[in-house]
Enzyme design. Sequence first.
Site, PDB file in Angstrom:
ATOM      1  N   LYS A 251      60.498  61.400  38.417  1.00 34.23           N
ATOM      2  CA  LYS A 251      59.258  62.109  38.810  1.00 34.23           C
ATOM      3  C   LYS A 251      59.534  63.568  39.171  1.00 34.23           C
ATOM      4  O   LYS A 251      58.793  64.466  38.782  1.00 34.23           O
ATOM      5  CB  LYS A 251      58.615  61.380  40.010  1.00 34.23           C
ATOM      6  CG  LYS A 251      58.185  59.946  39.679  1.00 34.23           C
ATOM      7  CD  LYS A 251      57.667  59.218  40.896  1.00 34.23           C
ATOM      8  CE  LYS A 251      58.706  58.899  41.929  1.00 34.23           C
ATOM      9  NZ  LYS A 251      59.714  57.897  41.531  1.00 34.23           N
TER      10      LYS A 251
ATOM     11  N   ASP B 240      68.046  59.537  26.370  1.00 35.29           N
ATOM     12  CA  ASP B 240      69.439  59.847  25.995  1.00 35.29           C
ATOM     13  C   ASP B 240      70.434  58.817  26.521  1.00 35.29           C
ATOM     14  O   ASP B 240      71.522  58.673  25.960  1.00 35.29           O
ATOM     15  CB  ASP B 240      69.821  61.231  26.527  1.00 35.29           C
ATOM     16  CG  ASP B 240      69.636  61.326  28.034  1.00 35.29           C
ATOM     17  OD1 ASP B 240      68.490  61.149  28.493  1.00 35.29           O
ATOM     18  OD2 ASP B 240      70.630  61.541  28.756  1.00 35.29           O
TER      19      ASP B 240
ATOM     20  N   GLY C 212      60.601  52.976  40.986  1.00 40.31           N
ATOM     21  CA  GLY C 212      61.041  54.260  41.532  1.00 40.31           C
ATOM     22  C   GLY C 212      62.152  54.883  40.703  1.00 40.31           C
ATOM     23  O   GLY C 212      62.673  54.266  39.757  1.00 40.31           O
ATOM     24  N   ASP C 213      62.463  56.142  41.011  1.00 42.07           N
ATOM     25  CA  ASP C 213      63.566  56.872  40.374  1.00 42.07           C
ATOM     26  C   ASP C 213      63.383  57.022  38.871  1.00 42.07           C
ATOM     27  O   ASP C 213      64.353  57.099  38.110  1.00 42.07           O
ATOM     28  CB  ASP C 213      64.919  56.173  40.650  1.00 42.07           C
ATOM     29  CG  ASP C 213      65.208  56.092  42.134  1.00 42.07           C
ATOM     30  OD1 ASP C 213      64.739  56.979  42.864  1.00 42.07           O
ATOM     31  OD2 ASP C 213      65.897  55.148  42.552  1.00 42.07           O
TER      32      ASP C 213
ATOM     33  N   GLN D 237      58.221  56.696  45.074  1.00 41.94           N
ATOM     34  CA  GLN D 237      58.506  55.293  44.744  1.00 41.94           C
ATOM     35  C   GLN D 237      57.886  54.952  43.383  1.00 41.94           C
ATOM     36  O   GLN D 237      57.766  55.840  42.554  1.00 41.94           O
ATOM     37  CB  GLN D 237      57.998  54.339  45.845  1.00 41.94           C
ATOM     38  CG  GLN D 237      58.778  54.428  47.161  1.00 41.94           C
ATOM     39  CD  GLN D 237      58.435  55.626  48.015  1.00 41.94           C
ATOM     40  OE1 GLN D 237      57.297  55.810  48.379  1.00 41.94           O
ATOM     41  NE2 GLN D 237      59.419  56.437  48.329  1.00 41.94           N
TER      42      GLN D 237
ATOM     43  N   ALA E  30      62.045  58.685  49.517  1.00 39.64           N
ATOM     44  CA  ALA E  30      62.038  59.272  48.174  1.00 39.64           C
ATOM     45  C   ALA E  30      63.229  60.210  48.013  1.00 39.64           C
ATOM     46  O   ALA E  30      63.665  60.851  48.960  1.00 39.64           O
ATOM     47  CB  ALA E  30      60.746  60.055  47.964  1.00 39.64           C
ATOM     48  N   GLY E  31      63.741  60.272  46.805  1.00 39.91           N
ATOM     49  CA  GLY E  31      64.760  61.273  46.451  1.00 39.91           C
ATOM     50  C   GLY E  31      64.401  61.761  45.067  1.00 39.91           C
ATOM     51  O   GLY E  31      64.543  61.020  44.092  1.00 39.91           O
ATOM     52  N   HIS E  32      63.875  62.956  44.960  1.00 45.08           N
ATOM     53  CA  HIS E  32      63.404  63.479  43.674  1.00 45.08           C
ATOM     54  C   HIS E  32      64.341  64.600  43.220  1.00 45.08           C
ATOM     55  O   HIS E  32      64.478  65.616  43.896  1.00 45.08           O
ATOM     56  CB  HIS E  32      61.963  64.003  43.801  1.00 45.08           C
ATOM     57  CG  HIS E  32      60.983  62.908  44.094  1.00 45.08           C
ATOM     58  ND1 HIS E  32      59.630  63.103  44.234  1.00 45.08           N
ATOM     59  CD2 HIS E  32      61.170  61.563  44.262  1.00 45.08           C
ATOM     60  CE1 HIS E  32      59.035  61.949  44.467  1.00 45.08           C
ATOM     61  NE2 HIS E  32      59.945  60.997  44.506  1.00 45.08           N
ATOM     62  N   THR E  33      64.983  64.373  42.073  1.00 46.07           N
ATOM     63  CA  THR E  33      66.013  65.310  41.602  1.00 46.07           C
ATOM     64  C   THR E  33      65.433  66.316  40.614  1.00 46.07           C
ATOM     65  O   THR E  33      64.684  65.932  39.702  1.00 46.07           O
ATOM     66  CB  THR E  33      67.146  64.531  40.904  1.00 46.07           C
ATOM     67  OG1 THR E  33      67.484  63.420  41.731  1.00 46.07           O
ATOM     68  CG2 THR E  33      68.373  65.403  40.677  1.00 46.07           C
TER      69      THR E  33
ATOM     70  N   SER F 109      61.919  62.502  27.614  1.00 44.72           N
ATOM     71  CA  SER F 109      62.933  63.286  28.308  1.00 44.72           C
ATOM     72  C   SER F 109      64.307  62.855  27.822  1.00 44.72           C
ATOM     73  O   SER F 109      64.597  61.660  27.702  1.00 44.72           O
ATOM     74  CB  SER F 109      62.781  63.055  29.807  1.00 44.72           C
ATOM     75  OG  SER F 109      63.795  63.727  30.511  1.00 44.72           O
TER      76      SER F 109
HETATM   77  P1  GDP Z   1      62.607  60.325  40.969  1.00 43.67           P
HETATM   78  O1  GDP Z   1      62.816  59.697  42.299  1.00 43.67           O
HETATM   79  O2  GDP Z   1      61.578  59.613  40.153  1.00 43.67           O
HETATM   80  O3  GDP Z   1      62.322  61.802  41.050  1.00 43.67           O
HETATM   81  O4  GDP Z   1      63.985  60.165  40.179  1.00 43.67           O
HETATM   82  P2  GDP Z   1      65.452  60.407  40.781  1.00 43.67           P
HETATM   83  O5  GDP Z   1      65.681  61.865  40.917  1.00 43.67           O
HETATM   84  O6  GDP Z   1      65.706  59.563  41.972  1.00 43.67           O
HETATM   85  O7  GDP Z   1      66.338  59.773  39.636  1.00 43.67           O
HETATM   86  C1  GDP Z   1      66.273  60.219  38.324  1.00 43.67           C
HETATM   87  C2  GDP Z   1      67.682  60.678  37.905  1.00 43.67           C
HETATM   88  O8  GDP Z   1      67.736  60.819  36.517  1.00 43.67           O
HETATM   89  C3  GDP Z   1      68.060  62.032  38.478  1.00 43.67           C
HETATM   90  O9  GDP Z   1      69.426  62.076  38.684  1.00 43.67           O
HETATM   91  C4  GDP Z   1      67.643  62.986  37.366  1.00 43.67           C
HETATM   92  O10 GDP Z   1      68.386  64.196  37.381  1.00 43.67           O
HETATM   93  C5  GDP Z   1      67.990  62.175  36.166  1.00 43.67           C
HETATM   94  N1  GDP Z   1      67.155  62.403  34.983  1.00 43.67           N
HETATM   95  C6  GDP Z   1      65.825  62.694  34.897  1.00 43.67           C
HETATM   96  N2  GDP Z   1      65.438  62.707  33.607  1.00 43.67           N
HETATM   97  C7  GDP Z   1      66.524  62.419  32.870  1.00 43.67           C
HETATM   98  C8  GDP Z   1      66.750  62.253  31.472  1.00 43.67           C
HETATM   99  O11 GDP Z   1      65.862  62.357  30.642  1.00 43.67           O
HETATM  100  N3  GDP Z   1      68.017  61.933  31.080  1.00 43.67           N
HETATM  101  C9  GDP Z   1      69.037  61.784  31.974  1.00 43.67           C
HETATM  102  N4  GDP Z   1      70.245  61.463  31.501  1.00 43.67           N
HETATM  103  N5  GDP Z   1      68.861  61.923  33.285  1.00 43.67           N
HETATM  104  C10 GDP Z   1      67.620  62.220  33.725  1.00 43.67           C
HETATM  105  P1  IMO Z   2      61.642  57.645  44.721  1.00 42.91           P
HETATM  106  O1  IMO Z   2      60.424  58.421  45.164  1.00 42.91           O
HETATM  107  C1  IMO Z   2      63.662  53.806  44.436  1.00 42.91           C
HETATM  108  C2  IMO Z   2      63.035  50.959  47.713  1.00 42.91           C
HETATM  109  C3  IMO Z   2      64.208  50.670  48.596  1.00 42.91           C
HETATM  110  C4  IMO Z   2      63.885  49.248  49.027  1.00 42.91           C
HETATM  111  C5  IMO Z   2      62.366  49.279  49.163  1.00 42.91           C
HETATM  112  C6  IMO Z   2      61.882  49.527  50.580  1.00 42.91           C
HETATM  113  O2  IMO Z   2      62.907  58.414  44.750  1.00 42.91           O
HETATM  114  O3  IMO Z   2      61.363  56.976  43.418  1.00 42.91           O
HETATM  115  P2  IMO Z   2      61.875  51.589  52.231  1.00 42.91           P
HETATM  116  O4  IMO Z   2      62.934  52.582  52.584  1.00 42.91           O
HETATM  117  O5  IMO Z   2      60.658  52.187  51.651  1.00 42.91           O
HETATM  118  O6  IMO Z   2      61.588  50.679  53.375  1.00 42.91           O
HETATM  119  O7  IMO Z   2      62.547  50.658  51.105  1.00 42.91           O
HETATM  120  O8  IMO Z   2      61.921  50.336  48.330  1.00 42.91           O
HETATM  121  N1  IMO Z   2      62.709  52.407  47.592  1.00 42.91           N
HETATM  122  C7  IMO Z   2      62.952  53.145  46.510  1.00 42.91           C
HETATM  123  N2  IMO Z   2      63.591  52.821  45.361  1.00 42.91           N
HETATM  124  N3  IMO Z   2      63.130  55.036  44.599  1.00 42.91           N
HETATM  125  C8  IMO Z   2      62.471  55.359  45.725  1.00 42.91           C
HETATM  126  O9  IMO Z   2      61.804  56.527  45.859  1.00 42.91           O
HETATM  127  C9  IMO Z   2      62.398  54.404  46.773  1.00 42.91           C
HETATM  128  N4  IMO Z   2      61.864  54.394  48.010  1.00 42.91           N
HETATM  129  C10 IMO Z   2      62.045  53.170  48.496  1.00 42.91           C
HETATM  130  O10 IMO Z   2      65.425  50.731  47.886  1.00 42.91           O
HETATM  131  O11 IMO Z   2      64.186  48.340  47.997  1.00 42.91           O
HETATM  132 MG    MG Z   3      64.393  58.896  43.449  1.00 43.37          MG
END
Ligand code: GDP
Ligand code: IMO
Ligand code: MG
Length: 429
Positions: free
Chosen positions: A16, A339, A12-13, A230, A39-42, A418
Site C-alpha cells: 500500500k 517480479d 496486509g503488507d 492492514q 502498520a508498516g508502509h514501505t 508492480s
Molecule cells: P504495506 O504495508 O502494504 O505498505 O506493505 P509493506 O511495506 O509492509 O510490504 C511490502 C514490501 O514489498 C515492502 O518491502 C516493499 O518495498 C516491497 N514491494 C512493494 N511492491 C513491490 C514489488 O512490486 N516488487 C517487490 N519485489 N517488492 C515490492
Molecule cells: P500493514 O498496514 C500485516 C496483523 C498482526 C496480527 C494481527 C493483529 O503494514 O499492512 P495487531 O497488532 O493489530 O493487534 O495484530 O494483525 N497485522 C498486520 N499484518 N500488515 C499489517 O499492517 C498488520 N497490522 C496488524 O501480525 O496477526
Molecule cells: Mg506493512
Amino acid sequence: MKADVLLGLQWGDEGKGKIVDVLTPNYDIIARFQGGPNAGHTIEFDNKKFVLHTIPSGIFNKNSLNIIGNGVIIDPFIINKEIENLVNNNIEVGDNLLVSKKAHLILPTHRLLDAAYESAKGKDKIGSTLKGIGPTYTDKTARNGIRIGNIQRPDFLNKFRELKEKHLQIIKSFGFDYENLKLDGLGLKHYEEKWFDAIEKISTLTAIDSEYFINQSLNSNKTMLAEGAQGTMLDIDFGTYPFVTSSNTVTAGVCTGLGISPHRIGEVFGIFKAYCTRVGSGPFPTEDESGDGKKLRIDGNEFGSTTGRPRRCGWLDLAALKYSIMLNGVTGLFMMKADVLNDFEAIKVGIKYDFNGELIDYIPFEASYENLNPVYIEKPGWKTNINSITDKTIMPTELAEYVKFIENEVNVPVKMVSVGPDRSETIEM
Ligand code: GDP
Ligand code: IMO
Ligand code: MG
C-alpha cells in the site's frame, strides 16, 4: 469531489505504501483512516527506503497535505520517531501534516496490556504486533480513551494517571511480570518519560476538527485519497476472527474514520500481491509450507516491516480475493510483486475450496478455515526478469495472461502491475 480509497485485499503488507506514494501526485490530500503503528508502509525511491507507521504515505510529495484521521490511534513515541527520521532525511514535516483531535492515544500501558493478553492466550495467541492496538481500541469503545484533543486540557494528566492505574490493575490480575518487560528497549518508567517528551513534541503538530476540514476540502473540489492499513482479511468484522486486528479495514471504515458519507466515496482501489502472505497466527488456506513457500519468502523478502517477523507465504486465493472485492466495492485492482514470481516454472492459484467434499468459492461462517482445502490450478511462469519493464506491450505473454485470468475471474480491471519496490517499477495497464 469524492474521496478515492486504496486498501489491502489480503492480510496486509500488499504494498500500500508504495502505491499511495505513486498515486500521490494525483491528489491534494492523503488521509489515514484506521489502524495505528501496527502498520508498516514501505516507500522506496532514489535508493532510499522509508517505513511509515502512522504518517500517511503522501508525505514525500511536497504538494500534498497529509491527514491522520479520527479513526487512527497514535503512539506519540512512535510517531515522533517517524517525524525525526523524515526530518533527518530532509523530508519536510510541518504544515503538511494535520492530526484529528478525535484520534485516540496509545498509552505505554496499552502496550503492556497487549503483551499481557497475548501471553495469557498461550498457543492461541493472535500474533499481535504488540503496539497496543487491541487495548487502545477497546478503551475507545468502552468510552475510557484519551484523545489528541485532550492533551491541551487541564485534566489530561489526571486522565492519564487514572487510565494507567486501571491498566496496571488488570495487568497485575493476570500475574503478568510487567516490570521486566521492555518497550522499545526501555522499562515502563523510562519509556513513560520518553512518551511524555514525545507528547510535548507532537503538541506542535496542527490538531484539527478533521471531519469539518475534510468535508470542506471536498466541497471546494480538493481531491483526496484515503490510505488503508492492514488488509480486508484482518478486518475486525469480516476477517479471520479472532485472528484479526481491532479496526474496520474495509471501505466502510473510511466513512467512520474520516467522517465522510458513503455518497462521497469515489473509486476504490484494491491492492493484492500476485501471491499471498500473512504475518501472525490464524487461518491461511493457500499457505505453502514447502520449498515453494520458502522461495516466495526469500525472493519476495517477506519479513515484517514493523516487527521483522518472517511472513507466512502461499498462493493467490481467488475465493478470498472475491470476498474482499465484494466487501469493499473495488473498482480497480493493483497487482503487486509480480517480479517475485520471475523464477517459478508454474504458478499455483487457489480457485475454489473443497469444504467437506463440496466445491465452493465463498467463505461460509461454518468453515473453520482449516476445513477449507484449496483447489489449485497452475499457470505457466514467465521465467524471466521483469523488474525493468514499465511498458505493458513488452510484458511476457505469460504475465499478461496471468493478469487477464485474474481479471476474468473477479470481474474488475487491473490498473497497474508492480514489478519492484521502487516508485518507478510499475507497469500501467
Ligand atoms: P504495506 O504495508 O502494504 O505498505 O506493505 P509493506 O511495506 O509492509 O510490504 C511490502 C514490501 O514489498 C515492502 O518491502 C516493499 O518495498 C516491497 N514491494 C512493494 N511492491 C513491490 C514489488 O512490486 N516488487 C517487490 N519485489 N517488492 C515490492
Ligand atoms: P500493514 O498496514 C500485516 C496483523 C498482526 C496480527 C494481527 C493483529 O503494514 O499492512 P495487531 O497488532 O493489530 O493487534 O495484530 O494483525 N497485522 C498486520 N499484518 N500488515 C499489517 O499492517 C498488520 N497490522 C496488524 O501480525 O496477526
Ligand atoms: Mg506493512
